[in-house]
Design a protein around this motif. Sequence first.
Motif, short mmCIF file in Angstrom:
data_model
loop_
_atom_site.label_atom_id
_atom_site.label_comp_id
_atom_site.label_asym_id
_atom_site.label_seq_id
_atom_site.Cartn_x
_atom_site.Cartn_y
_atom_site.Cartn_z
N PHE A 332 55.03 30.63 45.85
CA PHE A 332 54.19 29.43 45.89
C PHE A 332 54.13 28.78 44.50
N ALA A 333 53.93 29.62 43.48
CA ALA A 333 53.76 29.09 42.12
C ALA A 333 55.00 28.33 41.67
N ILE A 334 56.16 28.87 42.03
CA ILE A 334 57.38 28.22 41.54
C ILE A 334 57.65 26.91 42.32
N ALA A 335 57.31 26.91 43.60
CA ALA A 335 57.47 25.67 44.37
C ALA A 335 56.59 24.57 43.76
N LYS A 336 55.38 24.95 43.35
CA LYS A 336 54.45 23.98 42.75
C LYS A 336 54.97 23.52 41.38
N MET A 337 55.42 24.50 40.59
CA MET A 337 55.94 24.17 39.25
C MET A 337 57.14 23.22 39.36
N LEU A 338 58.00 23.52 40.37
CA LEU A 338 59.19 22.68 40.55
C LEU A 338 58.82 21.27 40.98
N GLN A 339 57.85 21.19 41.89
CA GLN A 339 57.45 19.85 42.32
C GLN A 339 56.88 19.05 41.15
N HIS A 368 73.56 13.88 48.70
CA HIS A 368 73.32 14.33 47.32
C HIS A 368 74.56 14.05 46.47
N THR A 369 74.33 13.78 45.18
CA THR A 369 75.46 13.68 44.26
C THR A 369 75.58 15.02 43.51
N PHE A 370 76.74 15.28 42.93
CA PHE A 370 76.89 16.50 42.13
C PHE A 370 75.89 16.49 40.97
N ASP A 371 75.62 15.31 40.40
CA ASP A 371 74.65 15.22 39.30
C ASP A 371 73.27 15.68 39.76
N GLN A 372 72.88 15.26 40.96
CA GLN A 372 71.56 15.68 41.48
C GLN A 372 71.52 17.19 41.68
N ILE A 373 72.64 17.74 42.17
CA ILE A 373 72.69 19.20 42.40
C ILE A 373 72.56 19.93 41.06
N GLU A 374 73.28 19.45 40.05
CA GLU A 374 73.19 20.10 38.72
C GLU A 374 71.77 20.02 38.18
N GLU A 375 71.14 18.85 38.34
CA GLU A 375 69.77 18.67 37.84
C GLU A 375 68.82 19.65 38.55
N ALA A 376 69.00 19.79 39.87
CA ALA A 376 68.12 20.67 40.65
C ALA A 376 68.30 22.13 40.22
N VAL A 377 69.55 22.55 40.06
CA VAL A 377 69.81 23.95 39.69
C VAL A 377 69.26 24.21 38.29
N LYS A 379 66.68 22.74 36.87
CA LYS A 379 65.21 22.82 36.99
C LYS A 379 64.80 24.17 37.56
N MET A 380 65.57 24.67 38.52
CA MET A 380 65.24 25.97 39.11
C MET A 380 65.38 27.06 38.06
N LYS A 381 66.45 27.00 37.30
CA LYS A 381 66.70 28.05 36.32
C LYS A 381 65.57 28.10 35.29
N GLU A 382 65.17 26.92 34.84
CA GLU A 382 64.08 26.81 33.86
C GLU A 382 62.79 27.43 34.42
N ALA A 383 62.48 27.08 35.69
CA ALA A 383 61.22 27.55 36.29
C ALA A 383 61.26 29.06 36.56
N PHE A 384 62.40 29.56 37.05
CA PHE A 384 62.51 31.01 37.30
C PHE A 384 62.30 31.78 35.99
N ALA A 385 62.88 31.28 34.90
CA ALA A 385 62.75 31.97 33.61
C ALA A 385 61.29 31.92 33.15
N LYS A 386 60.65 30.77 33.29
CA LYS A 386 59.25 30.63 32.84
C LYS A 386 58.34 31.59 33.57
N LEU A 387 58.59 31.76 34.87
CA LEU A 387 57.72 32.64 35.66
C LEU A 387 58.22 34.10 35.63
N ASP A 388 59.26 34.33 34.86
CA ASP A 388 59.79 35.69 34.71
C ASP A 388 60.13 36.31 36.07
N ILE A 389 60.87 35.57 36.85
CA ILE A 389 61.23 36.06 38.18
C ILE A 389 62.47 36.94 38.05
#
Length: 396
Positions: A332-339, A368-377, A379-389
């Motif tokens: 839940f926390a990561i979904a919120k952080m990502l949004q 989706h464009t490849f740029d959007q996919i890269e941006e999304a991935v 953002k996910m990597k940043e958030a996973f690291a922040k939450l120490d997943i």
Amino acid sequence: MYKRLPVKEAVIAKEKGIYPYFRPISSAQDTEVIIDGKRVLMFGSNSYLGLTNDPRIKEASKKAIDTYGTGCAGSRFLNGTLDLHIELEDRLARYVGKEKAILFSTGFQANLGALSSLTGRNDYIILDEYDHASIIDGSRLSYSKVIKYRHNNMDDLEAKLKGLPPEVNKLIVVDGVFSMEGDLARLPEIVALAEQYNTGIMVDDAHGLGVVGEKGAGTASHFGLTDKVDVIMGTFSKSFASLGGFLASDADTIEYLKHSARSLIFSASMTPAAVASTMAALDIIETEPEHIEKLWANTNYAKDLLMEEGFELGPTASPIIPVYVRDHEKTFAIAKMLQDNGLFVNPVVPPAVPADATMLRFSLMATHTFDQIEEAVYKMKEAFAKLDIITLKEKI
Ligand code: PMP
């Protein structure tokens, strides 16, 4: 009046400020949406082909409203059948390779209608444990005995079939593409077992239509097994950019369903706009293969990138990519952080998945464009690291 207590998990998530459901979107369902006035990348949609905002489909809807009005004011059984409904049924039957089809107002209702009327008190319904909720509820309405086998586990399916009386009616019901895991039902093995144990097969292809098979005709088509599947169910709320559902089968079965499926007979028919938009989407899917091709290019690009970045993914074979978090609250926390950080993905927690398999459901669209996919991935990597997943193998 009797009042239910609020659901505990929802209350706690709200108190912690990480409640992730019923998020209001104030724009069209597209690769970018507007939430709270801010642009958010959409990687949580079922609009796999990205057609919900296609001008041709919107125009078809508007035209249908001009000709037929905004609603049918009755069920298909009585005053609610339009020539448009019949035309769509004929086209869908041809598209998926069955004799006949019948429309329902949602996919959920199609499953309720099929299961509650095709099977009865003395019959057996055999389900994959990860089948969709509408299949489970339809099975309950049928009063049949329900047997579940472990997800895609053919040894377990066979063990369950072996234990049933040979002479009774039996129906195996599976998702063609599983809605959270993104893997495909093992249809060739299921067909072989069904033949051996004299069992019918129904495939819910909500997530397979428009995605796999000849021109997106679904999972049975993908495996070349259309003739071996007795009933194919589909919905228009995903690749078909609309709302509604259908069942396709042999002519006798559809005729029977028309006079026995209560979610059809006692519920108003699909609106003219919904029928027309579905038909326009079908035109595009049948004649423009580039949408499905782009969906798969995006899916493969995203999967490779996510794996390269060290995410733990489920064994998907579709544009639905499970990214494991394996912790309810962190999901839940990561979904919120990502949004908050401009990315919409869906958190998946029990009862949809086991407690140790909570995940983000990351899903691709053809637009989706490849740029959007890269941006999304990223953002996910940043958030996973922040939450120490811990499922992220390498932190940035
Ligand atoms: N079956 C499956 C596998 C689904 O994922 C869904 C929708 N999430 C449905 C049926 C129900 O379809 P609808 O949204 O048209 O009611």
